[in-house]
Write an enzyme that holds these catalytic residues in place. Structure first.
Site, mmCIF file in Angstrom:
data_model
loop_
_atom_site.group_PDB
_atom_site.id
_atom_site.type_symbol
_atom_site.label_atom_id
_atom_site.label_comp_id
_atom_site.label_asym_id
_atom_site.label_seq_id
_atom_site.Cartn_x
_atom_site.Cartn_y
_atom_site.Cartn_z
ATOM 1 N N LYS A 93 0.925 -1.276 -0.106
ATOM 2 C CA LYS A 93 -0.038 0.018 -0.181
ATOM 3 C C LYS A 93 0.784 1.337 0.024
ATOM 4 C CE LYS A 93 -4.446 -0.109 2.361
ATOM 5 N NZ LYS A 93 -5.025 -0.111 3.751
HETATM 6 O O1 G3P Z 1 -9.319 0.800 4.635
HETATM 7 C C1 G3P Z 1 -9.188 2.063 5.242
HETATM 8 C C2 G3P Z 1 -9.720 2.198 6.672
HETATM 9 O O2 G3P Z 1 -9.236 1.222 7.424
HETATM 10 C C3 G3P Z 1 -9.917 3.280 7.098
HETATM 11 O O3 G3P Z 1 -10.933 3.274 7.897
HETATM 12 O O4 G3P Z 1 -13.008 3.999 9.232
HETATM 13 O O5 G3P Z 1 -10.826 4.633 9.781
HETATM 14 O O6 G3P Z 1 -11.870 5.633 8.128
HETATM 15 P P1 G3P Z 1 -11.832 4.393 8.734
#
Ligand code: G3P
Length: 300
Positions: A93
């Protein structure tokens, strides 16, 4: 749509794998931190990552952490050389843009993607927040782009004057037509109950703060995914969309409607995709109605 689980928690990954619907895993430094913290020191990270790779026969994203292209390329090579031999499923990534302050270079991510894709190391370009970023990642040769749709919903809500927690909890669905309505009418009124879980905002939101120029009119996280899908279609890019930062089952459904190739979804949201009150009610009544003669046939 392929389903990836967005976690570094091995128990969650094993359980999701046992359901037979898991196609891959995405991690990031925050998810690794939380897996290590919840294991309370009872974890050897290198072994843990190897276990994840062995558990799933699909792509597993591991993130680079440097902010300059050379540093990211070196880390990507280290991750790939160390872990890809385990099950031939490592994807690295790389953030689309590693700038944290004004004046930082905006193109380090894309430079790293170009070099890594030429070296044949699969790249998932992360932290994609607008369609032009996805376009550039695809041009540089990224295998995947990850638009963060939940964070875009948060951002738009904050821009129009909503505060997380006070006005909406994490996990509420943000309907793009709301942005449209606010923009069209300069609406100042209370809207609630747009969906089962939507209490959208309380009073006097305003679009004044919303930066339409930089965001190019994107109206929600789902709208972002839709726009990227259209762009990739126009130019027949092979780059796949991994819809990320998903917080609700309805967002997952919308991604499938749009045709995102992949959604990476937290474990509890995958669980939410499965249950329904009427399914459980139906199960109870079928279960109650099994007559002994039918049972006998089945037990033969
Ligand atoms: O895949 C990206 C993710 O882990 C971020 O998620 O909910 O922290 O925005 P969030």
């Amino acid at each position: 749509m392929d389903i990836f689980v967005d976690t570094a928690d091995l128990d969650e990954i094993k359980e999701a794998e046992s359901w037979g619907i898991l196609d891959g895993v995405t991690t990031n430094p925050s998810l690794i931190k939380s897996a290590v913290e919840s294991a309370k020191g009872d974890i050897r990270l290198e072994k843990h990552i190897e276990e994840i790779l062995k558990t799933v026969d699909g792509p597993v994203s591991l993130e680079a952490t440097k902010v300059d292209s050379e540093g990211m390329i070196k880390e990507a090579e280290t991750l790939y050389e160390k872990f890809n031999p385990v099950n031939d499923n490592v994807v690295v990534k790389i953030p689309i843009n590693t700038a944290m302050d004004k004046g930082d270079d905006n193109f380090e991510g894309v430079k790293a993607i170009k070099v890594l894709s030429e070296k044949g190391i699969p790249v998932n370009c992360t932290l994609v927040m607008k369609p032009n970023q996805a376009l550039m990642a695809a041009k540089a040769g990224a295998d995947y782009v990850s638009p963060f749709l939940g964070r875009i919903d948060d951002y738009i809500r904050n821009q129009i004057g909503l505060e997380r927690g006070q006005d909406y909890p994490k996990g509420t669905y943000y309907p793009e037509e709301l942005t449209e309505r606010i923009r069209e009418t300069g609406l100042r009124r209370r809207i609630s109950e747009l969906d089962r879980s939507d209490i959208v905002y309380q009073d006097e939101p305003t679009m004044e703060l919303y930066d339409w120029g930089n965001d190019q009119g994107i109206r929600s996280g789902i709208d972002l995914v839709w726009s990227i899908k259209e762009i990739f279609k126009n130019y027949s890019f092979d780059t796949k969309i991994i819809a990320a930062s998903i917080r609700t089952a309805r967002q997952a459904r919308s991604c499938a409607e749009i045709g995102a190739e992949i959604a990476t979804i937290p474990f509890d949201v995958i669980e939410d995709m499965m249950d329904h009150l009427k399914t459980s009610e139906g199960m109870k009544s079928f279960d109650d109605d099994v007559i002994p003669e039918y049972k006998e046939i089945l037990e033969d």
